[in-house]
Structure formats: C-alpha cells, structure tokens
Design a protein around this motif. Sequence first.
Motif, mmCIF file in Angstrom:
data_model
loop_
_atom_site.group_PDB
_atom_site.id
_atom_site.type_symbol
_atom_site.label_atom_id
_atom_site.label_comp_id
_atom_site.label_asym_id
_atom_site.label_seq_id
_atom_site.Cartn_x
_atom_site.Cartn_y
_atom_site.Cartn_z
ATOM 1 N N THR A 86 0.797 -1.235 0.000
ATOM 2 C CA THR A 86 0.000 0.000 0.000
ATOM 3 C C THR A 86 0.826 1.280 0.000
ATOM 4 N N SER A 247 -0.262 6.185 2.273
ATOM 5 C CA SER A 247 -0.953 5.172 1.468
ATOM 6 C C SER A 247 -2.095 5.759 0.638
ATOM 7 N N GLN A 251 -2.346 5.598 -3.400
ATOM 8 C CA GLN A 251 -3.494 5.044 -4.103
ATOM 9 C C GLN A 251 -4.007 5.996 -5.175
ATOM 10 N N LYS A 254 -1.668 5.758 -8.015
ATOM 11 C CA LYS A 254 -1.897 4.499 -8.734
ATOM 12 C C LYS A 254 -3.070 4.640 -9.696
#
Length: 379
Positions: A86, A247, A251, A254
């Motif tokens: 993560t 994290s 994300q 990502k």
Amino acid sequence: MSLFEPAIFGQLKEAAKAEEAKGLKIIDLSLGSPDLPPHELLRNHMAEKSKNPDAYGYTLTGTKEFNEAVARYYKRVNKVDIDPDTEVLLTMGSQEGLVHLPIAFCDPGDIVLTTNPAYVAYMAGIHLAGAKAHYIPLNKERGYLPDLSAIPEEMAKHAKLMILNLPGNPVPAMPSLEYFTEVVEFAKTYNIIVLHDAAYSEFYFDGKGPISFLNAPGAKDVGIEINSLSKSFSLAGARVAYIVGNSEMIQIMKQLKSNLDYGIFEPIQSTAALALDHSEIITDHLRKTFAERHRVMTKGLENIGWEFAPSTGGMFVWAKYPFAIDSVSFAFQAIKQAGVVMVPGTSFGSEGEGYVRIALVQEKERLQEAIERLHKLKC
C-alpha cells in the motif's frame, strides 16, 4: 505548449558538437547522467533475465519482487517501515513521477510551493496541472535550505503541495532530521501535501548516512518521497524509480498511472530489486568516487576565484562565476573558449542568474583540466 520551452541541454550539446568539429576536445559537465557503469552484478542479472521469453509482457504495476525490495531497502538503510502493498508505487524514472504528480493533487489555479532555482521537472508538472508556483527562498545562512518562515501565511493557507529536493539539484543543500521535522509541522499546520525528491539521497560524503523525509515523526501523515535508481545505481537509461509514503496519496497516484502506462519491463524491475538489496556494496564506491570529485572541483574553483554553495553531498556544484555576463551567454562562451559544458543557472529559475551548475560526471583528472581551462576564460 507555450509554457514548455525547449530544454537547453539540446542547445548546449549542439554548441559543443560545433566546437568539437573544429578540433576542440569537449569536457561535458552538463547532464547529470552518471558516467560510472552499473555494477557487474546488475548488468549480468539484466542480461540473463532478458533471455526469458516470458519476460516481455505488460507488468501493469510494480512487481511483488520490486515493491518488497523497496520496503527492505527503507527498513535497512533508513530505519523506516514501508508496507510494500500500500505504500510503494513504481514510476518510469523520477521525472515521470514528478511531472505527473501535480495532476493528481492540484486543480487549476492551486498554489504549489517550490524553490527558485529548482529542478526543471517541477515546473513542468505545475504547468500541466494548471497550478501556480510560489517560490520558497533558499537561505544561504541556513545552508541553502528552503526557508519556510519566509512563506507569507496567506500563501501557505492556499497552498496544496510543497516540493522539496534535498540534497538538491541544482543547489546541493543537505537535509537534517530537524529540518524535515519543521517541514512536517508546517505541512500539518496548513494542510499541505509534501513531496520530497530524494534522487540524491545516497550522495553523502560525511559518513553520516542518508536522511529520508520519512524519518521525521509524522512524515507519512503529510507526504511522500520519490527516489530513483538512475543516479545511485547508474541505471539512468533503465528508467525506474518509486514513490513511498502516505498510502492514500499512493493510491491516488496508482489511479492516475493506471490511465497512463502499462508498467516497466520485468527484467528492469528485477534488476532494480537486486540493486536495492545490495545497495551498501554498490553505493559505497559511488560515494568515494563523487566525494573525491567534489573535493577536486570545489578546491579548484576556490583557487581560480569562483564562489560555490558549500555542500557535503549531491552530484553537482552550484558555482558563481566572476564575470559580468548573463548565465546563458557565459555557458556558451565557456563552450566556445574552453570546451567546458555547464548548465546556465537561469535554466533552473530566475534566481540562478550569475551561476552555473557543474555535474561531477567526469574523472577527477578531467575535472582538474576543466578548472585549468576555465581559469583562462575571458568574458
């Protein structure tokens, strides 16, 4: 496209080629591309992995092998715990990550805190996002660390993102845990995301070891750190880097990157993992080499009457030349008269006027020769 000027590196290269064609031997100290080859262990591993016929598909994201190697590296070298699932994101070199990141976190018109001078990719990303830069002064008395106290409170309240780079490019200022702690407190006070560019973290010459932004208490609450294998492991052409930290921010990045690319060649990721797992062996030689080059260059500049920003790390010297001429003109004069290629300071921002960036990417004998040539300049 009007916001994206052609990079000056191409113009410098063309000027150097023209003088080389006339018989002048060129000493290129412009591009920060390591002249040291990758460790033999890495070259052999890449070659073997590339023979695998199954290695040529899309990887989409960072492999488990790569992400876990990043986590091990941070735990071993920086004493920072990273969750490989993560808190790690693979990028195609740090430039790609740096340029795309503001798109993920900034709306048009948002304020991004950065420095002047600063690495050119930061402004490229700010422009892409339609954001606006506010420049943090580099305080000479504080070792050229960005002076957070000089940021107007109204500007701090409206800022979304702060980009730092320590040791820096082009100014190789060195961080401390105390400074990074100050950054975290500032970011929490004003609800600002911090991006620390740690591309030169392994370039330290005083034996104290690298300092990660994530070493500071609460750093993961406010920010992320990007690091590259280009400089520290001489894998510049392989284009492999990573972002670690918060994290939620990882994300979001990502999600953005899932729309931009399909990952990096698996043998490159595997070789990068191997490099991270053997970092102490590889980077020890790097530090010894660049520490000696740094000593030769700074001593030489001092002897010929130039000034420079003192530093105990980085792969550049930020030097102030003793001539009343603008930095772009001076850089081209240095190529024409001396065959020495350096980057004009204004390529990194208006505050770079009167300076050049010198990359320590030649053997020390060539650096000494460059100093002797520069001593004969007439501008």
